[in-house]
Write a protein that holds these residues in place. Structure first.
Motif, PDB file in Angstrom:
ATOM      1  N   GLN A  75      52.829 -12.052 122.099  1.00 55.80           N
ATOM      2  CA  GLN A  75      51.457 -11.718 122.484  1.00 55.80           C
ATOM      3  C   GLN A  75      50.862 -10.722 121.485  1.00 55.80           C
ATOM      4  OE1 GLN A  75      51.088 -10.049 126.396  1.00 55.80           O
ATOM      5  NE2 GLN A  75      48.876 -10.258 126.417  1.00 55.80           N
ATOM      6  N   GLU A  76      49.682 -11.055 121.036  1.00 57.59           N
ATOM      7  CA  GLU A  76      49.005 -10.171 120.087  1.00 57.59           C
ATOM      8  C   GLU A  76      48.562  -8.882 120.784  1.00 57.59           C
ATOM      9  OE1 GLU A  76      46.703 -12.136 116.519  1.00 57.59           O
ATOM     10  OE2 GLU A  76      46.028 -12.967 118.419  1.00 57.59           O
ATOM     11  N   HIS A  77      48.518  -7.827 120.052  1.00 61.19           N
ATOM     12  CA  HIS A  77      47.965  -6.534 120.487  1.00 61.19           C
ATOM     13  C   HIS A  77      48.791  -5.842 121.571  1.00 61.19           C
ATOM     14  CE1 HIS A  77      44.601  -7.657 118.045  1.00 61.19           C
ATOM     15  NE2 HIS A  77      44.308  -8.679 118.822  1.00 61.19           N
ATOM     16  N   LEU A  78      49.927  -6.430 121.968  1.00 63.66           N
ATOM     17  CA  LEU A  78      50.721  -5.761 123.004  1.00 63.66           C
ATOM     18  C   LEU A  78      51.265  -4.431 122.486  1.00 63.66           C
ATOM     19  CD1 LEU A  78      51.770  -6.173 125.915  1.00 63.66           C
ATOM     20  CD2 LEU A  78      53.884  -7.050 124.935  1.00 63.66           C
ATOM     21  N   ILE A  91      44.032  -1.116 128.701  1.00 64.89           N
ATOM     22  CA  ILE A  91      44.914  -2.290 128.570  1.00 64.89           C
ATOM     23  C   ILE A  91      44.109  -3.576 128.722  1.00 64.89           C
ATOM     24  CG2 ILE A  91      46.817  -3.549 129.660  1.00 64.89           C
ATOM     25  CD1 ILE A  91      47.930  -0.704 130.424  1.00 64.89           C
ATOM     26  N   ILE A  92      43.262  -3.601 129.742  1.00 58.47           N
ATOM     27  CA  ILE A  92      42.470  -4.813 129.970  1.00 58.47           C
ATOM     28  C   ILE A  92      41.474  -5.016 128.835  1.00 58.47           C
ATOM     29  CG2 ILE A  92      40.750  -5.848 131.517  1.00 58.47           C
ATOM     30  CD1 ILE A  92      42.336  -4.618 133.846  1.00 58.47           C
ATOM     31  N   LYS A  93      40.984  -3.917 128.310  1.00 57.44           N
ATOM     32  CA  LYS A  93      40.075  -4.023 127.173  1.00 57.44           C
ATOM     33  C   LYS A  93      40.802  -4.589 125.942  1.00 57.44           C
ATOM     34  CE  LYS A  93      36.681  -1.211 124.681  1.00 57.44           C
ATOM     35  NZ  LYS A  93      36.201   0.167 124.442  1.00 57.44           N
ATOM     36  N   THR A  94      42.071  -4.199 125.787  1.00 62.65           N
ATOM     37  CA  THR A  94      42.846  -4.645 124.616  1.00 62.65           C
ATOM     38  C   THR A  94      43.387  -6.055 124.787  1.00 62.65           C
ATOM     39  OG1 THR A  94      43.512  -2.348 124.263  1.00 62.65           O
ATOM     40  CG2 THR A  94      44.776  -4.037 123.104  1.00 62.65           C
ATOM     41  N   LEU A  95      43.973  -6.325 125.961  1.00 63.14           N
ATOM     42  CA  LEU A  95      44.693  -7.590 126.151  1.00 63.14           C
ATOM     43  C   LEU A  95      43.904  -8.625 126.940  1.00 63.14           C
ATOM     44  CD1 LEU A  95      48.249  -6.197 127.071  1.00 63.14           C
ATOM     45  CD2 LEU A  95      47.381  -6.861 124.821  1.00 63.14           C
ATOM     46  N   GLY A  96      42.835  -8.199 127.550  1.00 59.95           N
ATOM     47  CA  GLY A  96      42.071  -9.122 128.383  1.00 59.95           C
ATOM     48  C   GLY A  96      42.530  -9.072 129.834  1.00 59.95           C
ATOM     49  N   THR A  97      41.919  -9.918 130.628  1.00 62.87           N
ATOM     50  CA  THR A  97      42.263  -9.968 132.050  1.00 62.87           C
ATOM     51  C   THR A  97      43.674 -10.517 132.206  1.00 62.87           C
ATOM     52  OG1 THR A  97      39.960 -10.465 132.481  1.00 62.87           O
ATOM     53  CG2 THR A  97      41.509 -10.819 134.299  1.00 62.87           C
ATOM     54  N   PRO A  98      44.526  -9.852 132.995  1.00 63.05           N
ATOM     55  CA  PRO A  98      45.897 -10.364 133.155  1.00 63.05           C
ATOM     56  C   PRO A  98      45.925 -11.701 133.881  1.00 63.05           C
ATOM     57  CG  PRO A  98      45.484  -8.532 134.646  1.00 63.05           C
ATOM     58  CD  PRO A  98      44.292  -8.629 133.756  1.00 63.05           C
ATOM     59  N   SER A  99      47.000 -12.482 133.630  1.00 60.64           N
ATOM     60  CA  SER A  99      47.169 -13.770 134.311  1.00 60.64           C
ATOM     61  C   SER A  99      47.384 -13.560 135.794  1.00 60.64           C
ATOM     62  CB  SER A  99      48.366 -14.516 133.724  1.00 60.64           C
ATOM     63  OG  SER A  99      48.343 -14.502 132.327  1.00 60.64           O
ATOM     64  N   LYS A 100      48.037 -12.457 136.124  1.00 57.92           N
ATOM     65  CA  LYS A 100      48.327 -12.151 137.521  1.00 57.92           C
ATOM     66  C   LYS A 100      48.544 -10.649 137.630  1.00 57.92           C
ATOM     67  CE  LYS A 100      52.389 -12.962 139.575  1.00 57.92           C
ATOM     68  NZ  LYS A 100      53.594 -13.642 140.104  1.00 57.92           N
ATOM     69  N   SER A 101      48.266 -10.086 138.779  1.00 55.20           N
ATOM     70  CA  SER A 101      48.617  -8.673 138.995  1.00 55.20           C
ATOM     71  C   SER A 101      49.125  -8.506 140.423  1.00 55.20           C
ATOM     72  CB  SER A 101      47.422  -7.765 138.722  1.00 55.20           C
ATOM     73  OG  SER A 101      46.385  -8.033 139.640  1.00 55.20           O
ATOM     74  N   THR A 102      50.101  -7.636 140.576  1.00 60.00           N
ATOM     75  CA  THR A 102      50.657  -7.371 141.913  1.00 60.00           C
ATOM     76  C   THR A 102      50.723  -5.860 142.109  1.00 60.00           C
ATOM     77  OG1 THR A 102      52.934  -7.354 141.099  1.00 60.00           O
ATOM     78  CG2 THR A 102      52.060  -9.477 141.863  1.00 60.00           C
ATOM     79  N   GLU A 103      50.803  -5.477 143.358  1.00 60.56           N
ATOM     80  CA  GLU A 103      50.924  -4.042 143.668  1.00 60.56           C
ATOM     81  C   GLU A 103      52.019  -3.842 144.685  1.00 60.56           C
ATOM     82  OE1 GLU A 103      47.508  -1.716 144.609  1.00 60.56           O
ATOM     83  OE2 GLU A 103      46.215  -2.818 143.220  1.00 60.56           O
ATOM     84  N   ASP A 104      52.855  -2.850 144.465  1.00 57.17           N
ATOM     85  CA  ASP A 104      53.805  -2.436 145.498  1.00 57.17           C
ATOM     86  C   ASP A 104      53.771  -0.913 145.581  1.00 57.17           C
ATOM     87  OD1 ASP A 104      55.416  -1.436 143.431  1.00 57.17           O
ATOM     88  OD2 ASP A 104      56.487  -3.336 143.233  1.00 57.17           O
TER      89      ASP A 104
END
Lengths: 225, 345
Positions: A75-78, A91-104
């Motif tokens: 992945q670029e820019h990681l 992070i979202i500005k650099t990598l874009g919207t994530p494919s998925k996100s979870t919270e615990d």
């Protein structure tokens, strides 16, 4: 023969010139066509080697077309995401919207799918700041060996295990550098990299290893049948 | 007069023709070769007799295409017919006794073992290709049209052990009997038919294979990058061979991280319904165990699905494996076995 000579004798200088030009054009055309065939075939007989060799500059046209294979890459820019510094917004500005996100209770996780694979990179956020970055390495590499070489053959501070041990991989932890490689100990082939805030190895063993189910002892890998 | 008068014109024309013909022939000799594809034979096969210099002869157009000399194939040892009962010395009977345990699948498979004894009947020692030398004798064609030389391992334990070491770099230790060693030899020999495995698994460095005798219920295996393979217990021939292939699958992953990484890219986290892939002492599924089970099933699926005490539930054989689980089958077939398929096991 007589007829031919008679025809020739009837030709004047102009006619002979025209015929000559036509013949010249014909030979030039033939030369061009055959040269084109050679360059497109990309193949010639190498009589010295007694084998057919390929012209690397001109791949043969008669080969079956190469199937379209999606390019697998890291992945670029990681690398621009820094553990302990990068915020969720950055992070979202650099990598874009994530494919998925979870919270615990402990972390918010952002997943970024790697195209053409079943794998995804994961960023662990705590208080909206990157805590851990787990990067999958989907390409052939020797990243661990490269890192070690670039750091004067630095020896890992800890060797930990997870279930990939049964395929020959173990975690080489450079705690004070904030990086760990899941790699083949023989050749440094790496399949995952974990980035974290630099710390000492005992802190890593107690606080980080449990999060990623890493063990300091080699797990039992005996199978029943 | 006319004739003489026009000679200069004629000469000019002939000169121009000759000049361009020479240029054409000079510059087009290689492109002309390139325009024709000698796909049907290799230039190396063209034989031109050496001219007899004593006669000062000019030799032209005497070349001919060499007919390849057929490679001799070891004459097959006559096989017992399907109706012929296995020899009394055949160890299958003893292992079947061991297989009558709580392991249900082994009982279900005993019906198939009659066919299997044809392969396992110990025959005279035969020269086998060394690891890394995938010779014509072990090609799939030879296996189908001739008797597969892998089916006739050496007869006694010591010869088998030496053959394993010499031909496949397998160091067999422990207390295996001739029957178990013979099965291991057949299995490894068949795997070595794959050009990939002969180089990337058996051809890279020696593999230790330690066997400890035990009952079928205690059948278990282990593969370690440093120490090699350990197998404990014996059941029927199919299971004995399958566990060995499973452990060799681990060894293959150890030695070919790129293939395992490709498995992670394109196959995992899909699973196949085998014990060590889906269950594995409750801590599964793991990619490494599914890799080893997939590696094994590519060889044994016609005969065996790797279950334990009927877990995961289903049939004992796995005929739908190449189609229903084509991502597994194709991945191993392409990346590990180099297209080699195993019609007998």
């Amino acid at each position: 023969m007589t007829n031919f000579n008679e025809i020739i004798s009837k030709l004047n200088k102009k006619s002979i010139t025209i015929i000559s030009i036509i013949i010249i054009i014909f030979f030039i055309w033939m030369f061009y066509i055959l040269t084109l065939v050679k360059s497109e075939s990309g193949e010639y007989i190498n009589t010295q080697d007694k084998s057919i060799t390929q012209d690397s500059k001109n791949p043969p046209l008669y080969q079956s077309p190469t199937p379209t294979i999606p390019v697998i890459q890291r992945q670029e820019h990681l690398s621009e995401v820094i553990a302990g510094k990068s915020t969720k917004e950055e992070i979202i500005k650099t990598l874009g919207t994530p494919s998925k996100s979870t919270e615990d209770t402990d972390f918010t996780k952002l997943f970024y799918n790697i195209p053409a694979t079943n794998r995804s990179n994961t960023i662990y956020l705590k208080n909206d700041t990157a805590e851990y970055i787990l990067e999958e390495i989907p390409i052939d590499n020797n990243l661990h060996a490269q890192f070690s070489q670039a750091n004067n053959f630095l020896v890992p501070e800890g060797l930990l295990y997870d279930h990939h041990w049964e395929a020959g991989f173990r975690w080489s932890v450079f705690a004070d550098r904030g990086i760990a490689f899941l790699s083949n100990p023989t050749n440094g082939y790496t399949i995952e990299i974990l980035y974290f805030i630099p710390m000492n190895i005992s802190d890593f063993d107690t606080s980080v290893a449990p999060i990623f189910s890493l063990s300091t002892t080699q797990p039992r890998n005996e199978e029943r049948f | 007069m006319n004739k003489n008068k026009n000679i200069p014109k004629f000469k000019n024309l002939i000169s121009i023709l000759l000049f361009f013909t020479i240029i054409f022939l000079t510059f087009n000799s290689r492109p002309t070769n390139a325009a024709f594809h000698f796909d049907s034979f290799n230039p190396a096969d063209i034989i031109c007799p050496t001219p007899n210099t004593a006669k000062n002869a000019l030799q032209l157009f005497n070349c001919f295409i060499n007919t390849p000399t057929p490679t001799p194939i070891p004459s097959p040892t006559p096989q017992p017919s399907p109706t012929t009962p296995p020899p009394a010395s055949n160890p299958e009977s003893s292992t079947n006794n061991a297989a009558t345990t709580t392991n249900n699948q082994t009982q279900n498979q005993t019906a198939n073992t009659q066919q299997d004894t044809q392969e396992l009947n110990p025959q005279a020692n035969q020269a086998l290709p060394a690891a890394g030398q995938n010779t014509q004798d072990l090609s799939p064609q030879a296996a189908e049209t001739q008797q597969d030389p892998c089916s006739t391992p050496p007869s006694d334990y010591e010869s088998i052990r030496q053959s394993l070491s010499t031909n496949f770099q397998i160091n067999l230790t422990g207390d295996a009997d001739a029957n178990w060693a013979s099965q291991a030899h057949v299995t490894i020999c068949k795997l070595n038919q794959s050009s990939n495995l002969s180089t990337q698994l058996f051809g890279s460095s020696p593999i230790n294979l330690n066997f400890t005798s035990d009952s079928c219920t205690n059948l278990r295996g282990n593969a370690d990058m440093a120490t090699g393979i350990t197998i404990t217990g014996t059941c029927d021939n199919y299971l004995n061979r399958a566990i060995l292939v499973h452990e060799l699958g681990h060894m293959y992953a150890f030695r070919n991280p790129s293939v395992y990484n490709n498995f992670l890219n394109t196959v995992w986290p899909a699973q196949i319904p085998t014990y060590n892939c889906q269950i594995h002492y409750g801590d599964g599924p793991t990619a490494a165990e599914c890799f080893a089970d997939g590696f094994a099933e590519n060889v044994v699926y016609s005969y065996l699905r790797l279950t334990l005490e009927d877990q995961p539930a289903g049939e004992t054989t796995f005929p739908e494996y190449p189609t229903t689980y084509s991502n597994y089958y194709n991945s191993f077939n392409t990346n590990a076995f180099a297209g080699e398929t195993f019609t007998t096991f």
